[in-house]
Design a protein around this motif. Structure first.
Motif, PDB file in Angstrom:
ATOM      1  N   TYR A 165       0.832  -1.203   0.000  1.00 30.95           N
ATOM      2  CA  TYR A 165       0.000   0.000   0.000  1.00 30.95           C
ATOM      3  C   TYR A 165       0.864   1.249   0.000  1.00 30.95           C
ATOM      4  O   TYR A 165       1.794   1.380   0.801  1.00 30.95           O
ATOM      5  CB  TYR A 165      -0.923   0.020   1.217  1.00 30.95           C
ATOM      6  CG  TYR A 165      -1.693   1.318   1.371  1.00 30.95           C
ATOM      7  CD1 TYR A 165      -2.634   1.706   0.425  1.00 30.95           C
ATOM      8  CD2 TYR A 165      -1.481   2.151   2.472  1.00 30.95           C
ATOM      9  CE1 TYR A 165      -3.340   2.888   0.567  1.00 30.95           C
ATOM     10  CE2 TYR A 165      -2.190   3.329   2.627  1.00 30.95           C
ATOM     11  CZ  TYR A 165      -3.113   3.699   1.668  1.00 30.95           C
ATOM     12  OH  TYR A 165      -3.809   4.871   1.807  1.00 30.95           O
ATOM     13  N   SER A 166       0.547   2.155  -0.869  1.00 29.87           N
ATOM     14  CA  SER A 166       1.260   3.427  -0.949  1.00 29.87           C
ATOM     15  C   SER A 166       0.248   4.570  -0.882  1.00 29.87           C
ATOM     16  O   SER A 166      -0.572   4.733  -1.786  1.00 29.87           O
ATOM     17  CB  SER A 166       2.075   3.501  -2.250  1.00 29.87           C
ATOM     18  OG  SER A 166       2.739   4.744  -2.363  1.00 29.87           O
ATOM     19  N   TYR A 167       0.291   5.327   0.192  1.00 31.96           N
ATOM     20  CA  TYR A 167      -0.638   6.447   0.351  1.00 31.96           C
ATOM     21  C   TYR A 167      -0.300   7.571  -0.614  1.00 31.96           C
ATOM     22  O   TYR A 167       0.858   7.985  -0.735  1.00 31.96           O
ATOM     23  CB  TYR A 167      -0.574   6.972   1.786  1.00 31.96           C
ATOM     24  CG  TYR A 167      -1.210   8.332   1.956  1.00 31.96           C
ATOM     25  CD1 TYR A 167      -2.588   8.499   1.856  1.00 31.96           C
ATOM     26  CD2 TYR A 167      -0.426   9.461   2.205  1.00 31.96           C
ATOM     27  CE1 TYR A 167      -3.172   9.745   1.999  1.00 31.96           C
ATOM     28  CE2 TYR A 167      -0.999  10.710   2.375  1.00 31.96           C
ATOM     29  CZ  TYR A 167      -2.371  10.849   2.260  1.00 31.96           C
ATOM     30  OH  TYR A 167      -2.944  12.090   2.396  1.00 31.96           O
ATOM     31  N   LYS A 168      -1.327   8.072  -1.283  1.00 34.74           N
ATOM     32  CA  LYS A 168      -1.188   9.221  -2.167  1.00 34.74           C
ATOM     33  C   LYS A 168      -2.181  10.289  -1.732  1.00 34.74           C
ATOM     34  O   LYS A 168      -3.378  10.014  -1.631  1.00 34.74           O
ATOM     35  CB  LYS A 168      -1.440   8.814  -3.619  1.00 34.74           C
ATOM     36  CG  LYS A 168      -0.431   7.802  -4.159  1.00 34.74           C
ATOM     37  CD  LYS A 168      -0.736   7.435  -5.595  1.00 34.74           C
ATOM     38  CE  LYS A 168       0.284   6.421  -6.121  1.00 34.74           C
ATOM     39  NZ  LYS A 168      -0.024   6.004  -7.525  1.00 34.74           N
ATOM     40  N   PRO A 169      -1.716  11.507  -1.450  1.00 37.83           N
ATOM     41  CA  PRO A 169      -2.630  12.576  -1.035  1.00 37.83           C
ATOM     42  C   PRO A 169      -3.756  12.776  -2.052  1.00 37.83           C
ATOM     43  O   PRO A 169      -3.538  12.676  -3.259  1.00 37.83           O
ATOM     44  CB  PRO A 169      -1.720  13.806  -0.962  1.00 37.83           C
ATOM     45  CG  PRO A 169      -0.354  13.243  -0.740  1.00 37.83           C
ATOM     46  CD  PRO A 169      -0.312  11.950  -1.503  1.00 37.83           C
ATOM     47  N   LYS A 170      -4.945  13.039  -1.524  1.00 38.24           N
ATOM     48  CA  LYS A 170      -6.120  13.198  -2.373  1.00 38.24           C
ATOM     49  C   LYS A 170      -6.353  14.679  -2.701  1.00 38.24           C
ATOM     50  O   LYS A 170      -6.100  15.559  -1.876  1.00 38.24           O
ATOM     51  CB  LYS A 170      -7.357  12.626  -1.681  1.00 38.24           C
ATOM     52  CG  LYS A 170      -7.155  11.254  -1.073  1.00 38.24           C
ATOM     53  CD  LYS A 170      -6.758  10.206  -2.091  1.00 38.24           C
ATOM     54  CE  LYS A 170      -6.662   8.839  -1.431  1.00 38.24           C
ATOM     55  NZ  LYS A 170      -6.156   7.798  -2.349  1.00 38.24           N
ATOM     56  N   GLN A 171      -6.869  14.903  -3.892  1.00 35.69           N
ATOM     57  CA  GLN A 171      -7.163  16.273  -4.306  1.00 35.69           C
ATOM     58  C   GLN A 171      -8.356  16.833  -3.533  1.00 35.69           C
ATOM     59  O   GLN A 171      -8.367  18.011  -3.148  1.00 35.69           O
ATOM     60  CB  GLN A 171      -7.453  16.322  -5.811  1.00 35.69           C
ATOM     61  CG  GLN A 171      -7.698  17.727  -6.343  1.00 35.69           C
ATOM     62  CD  GLN A 171      -7.855  17.744  -7.856  1.00 35.69           C
ATOM     63  OE1 GLN A 171      -7.738  16.711  -8.512  1.00 35.69           O
ATOM     64  NE2 GLN A 171      -8.118  18.912  -8.400  1.00 35.69           N
ATOM     65  N   ASP A 172      -9.355  15.984  -3.298  1.00 37.07           N
ATOM     66  CA  ASP A 172     -10.557  16.403  -2.572  1.00 37.07           C
ATOM     67  C   ASP A 172     -10.600  15.726  -1.210  1.00 37.07           C
ATOM     68  O   ASP A 172     -10.167  14.580  -1.053  1.00 37.07           O
ATOM     69  CB  ASP A 172     -11.814  16.031  -3.360  1.00 37.07           C
ATOM     70  CG  ASP A 172     -11.870  16.731  -4.708  1.00 37.07           C
ATOM     71  OD1 ASP A 172     -11.545  17.932  -4.759  1.00 37.07           O
ATOM     72  OD2 ASP A 172     -12.240  16.074  -5.702  1.00 37.07           O
ATOM     73  N   LYS A 173     -11.161  16.422  -0.247  1.00 34.45           N
ATOM     74  CA  LYS A 173     -11.311  15.847   1.083  1.00 34.45           C
ATOM     75  C   LYS A 173     -12.619  15.069   1.185  1.00 34.45           C
ATOM     76  O   LYS A 173     -13.511  15.204   0.348  1.00 34.45           O
ATOM     77  CB  LYS A 173     -11.244  16.953   2.139  1.00 34.45           C
ATOM     78  CG  LYS A 173      -9.880  17.629   2.204  1.00 34.45           C
ATOM     79  CD  LYS A 173      -9.781  18.593   3.371  1.00 34.45           C
ATOM     80  CE  LYS A 173      -8.381  19.193   3.464  1.00 34.45           C
ATOM     81  NZ  LYS A 173      -8.230  20.085   4.642  1.00 34.45           N
ATOM     82  N   ILE A 174     -12.729  14.253   2.217  1.00 30.56           N
ATOM     83  CA  ILE A 174     -13.922  13.430   2.414  1.00 30.56           C
ATOM     84  C   ILE A 174     -15.113  14.341   2.677  1.00 30.56           C
ATOM     85  O   ILE A 174     -15.078  15.211   3.562  1.00 30.56           O
ATOM     86  CB  ILE A 174     -13.710  12.456   3.588  1.00 30.56           C
ATOM     87  CG1 ILE A 174     -12.550  11.499   3.267  1.00 30.56           C
ATOM     88  CG2 ILE A 174     -14.984  11.671   3.876  1.00 30.56           C
ATOM     89  CD1 ILE A 174     -12.123  10.646   4.438  1.00 30.56           C
ATOM     90  N   ARG A 175     -16.206  14.119   1.933  1.00 30.51           N
ATOM     91  CA  ARG A 175     -17.363  15.004   2.018  1.00 30.51           C
ATOM     92  C   ARG A 175     -18.417  14.519   3.001  1.00 30.51           C
ATOM     93  O   ARG A 175     -19.220  15.313   3.487  1.00 30.51           O
ATOM     94  CB  ARG A 175     -18.005  15.163   0.635  1.00 30.51           C
ATOM     95  CG  ARG A 175     -17.089  15.757  -0.423  1.00 30.51           C
ATOM     96  CD  ARG A 175     -17.902  16.263  -1.617  1.00 30.51           C
ATOM     97  NE  ARG A 175     -18.764  15.232  -2.189  1.00 30.51           N
ATOM     98  CZ  ARG A 175     -18.419  14.455  -3.204  1.00 30.51           C
ATOM     99  NH1 ARG A 175     -17.221  14.598  -3.760  1.00 30.51           N
ATOM    100  NH2 ARG A 175     -19.242  13.556  -3.677  1.00 30.51           N
ATOM    101  N   CYS A 176     -18.469  13.230   3.247  1.00 28.82           N
ATOM    102  CA  CYS A 176     -19.512  12.706   4.127  1.00 28.82           C
ATOM    103  C   CYS A 176     -19.074  12.828   5.600  1.00 28.82           C
ATOM    104  O   CYS A 176     -17.886  13.006   5.890  1.00 28.82           O
ATOM    105  CB  CYS A 176     -19.820  11.248   3.791  1.00 28.82           C
ATOM    106  SG  CYS A 176     -18.519  10.080   4.245  1.00 28.82           S
TER     107      CYS A 176
END
Length: 237
Positions: A165-176
């Motif tokens: 597993y390799s974490y990659k930063p997300k462009q959008d944050k969690i909305r729920c």
């Protein structure tokens, strides 16, 4: 209308780990533990070869329902990483976001990014402590050598998978809305848990449970009570 609660197994476990939840969940929630290849009802299937394959497998199971009924996702430890990545997979492919995301027993991904040796160490400690009398695996497994052997095989497979597993930063944050559970006696630091807040733009509740990494077993009633009151009761359409 019921909401489906998808529960993702933690390292070394299967969907059966959540079967005792069913009578404890309230009527507006339908339990749906997802099964990972090589365990439980999929005992005879090959283990997944890497994390992306395991995520694809879980996503395919959830997609059958995600655009038809409201749903929530719960994941503990390894399952929390899968729940986090599953959220993004579903949303990026155009499926509705879950009504709630429950993350349990896992540091925020940015706090341990690139520290694969830590993941192996964490699961290695689990393997040595998992057979303890209180808070470990069920007695029926510990007392049956063939089941204990299978358990260790599954755990070792999960160690290998998590090291891919390799974490990659997300462009959008969690909305729920998000709820984070952590054991007060777990070895995960408070800062590593609170860092989950930086991954969300909605409410993010931190709940500290009595117990160590296996608080989901030793504090099961309290945990499920919180889930019952958190997943909204939806009116029929």
């Amino acid at each position: 209308m019921k909401s489906i609660l998808f529960c993702i197994p933690y390292g070394g476990s299967s969907a059966t780990a959540f079967l005792q939840w069913k009578p404890m969940l309230e009527g507006h929630i339908e339990l749906h533990p997802v099964e990972i290849s090589g365990r439980g009802l999929r005992y005879d299937e090959q283990y997944n070869t890497d994390f992306p394959e395991m995520l694809n497998d879980l996503a395919d199971q959830v997609k059958q329902y995600a655009d038809k009924v409201p749903y929530a996702i719960f994941g503990h430890s390894m399952g929390a990483v899968l729940a986090y990545e599953l959220y993004y997979r579903l949303v990026e492919e155009g499926y509705p976001a879950p009504v709630h995301l429950f993350i349990s027993g896992r540091p925020a991904p940015n706090t341990i990014a690139g520290r694969k040796s830590l993941l192996s160490k964490m699961f290695g400690q689990l393997q040595h402590n998992i057979f303890r009398k209180n808070g470990g695996i069920p007695d029926e497994i510990a007392k049956r050598p063939e089941l204990a052997k299978k358990f260790r095989e599954v755990l070792q497979s999960d160690i290998r998978l998590m090291d891919t597993y390799s974490y990659k930063p997300k462009q959008d944050k969690i909305r729920c809305p998000v709820t984070i559970f952590s054991g007060m006696q777990d070895q995960i630091s408070k800062d590593e848990i609170q860092a989950w807040e930086s991954h969300t733009i909605n409410t993010c509740n931190m709940i500290w449970m009595n117990g160590d990494h296996f608080f989901l077993e030793t504090s099961r009633g309290e945990l499920i009570s919180i889930i019952n009151s958190t997943i909204p009761v939806l009116s029929s359409r």
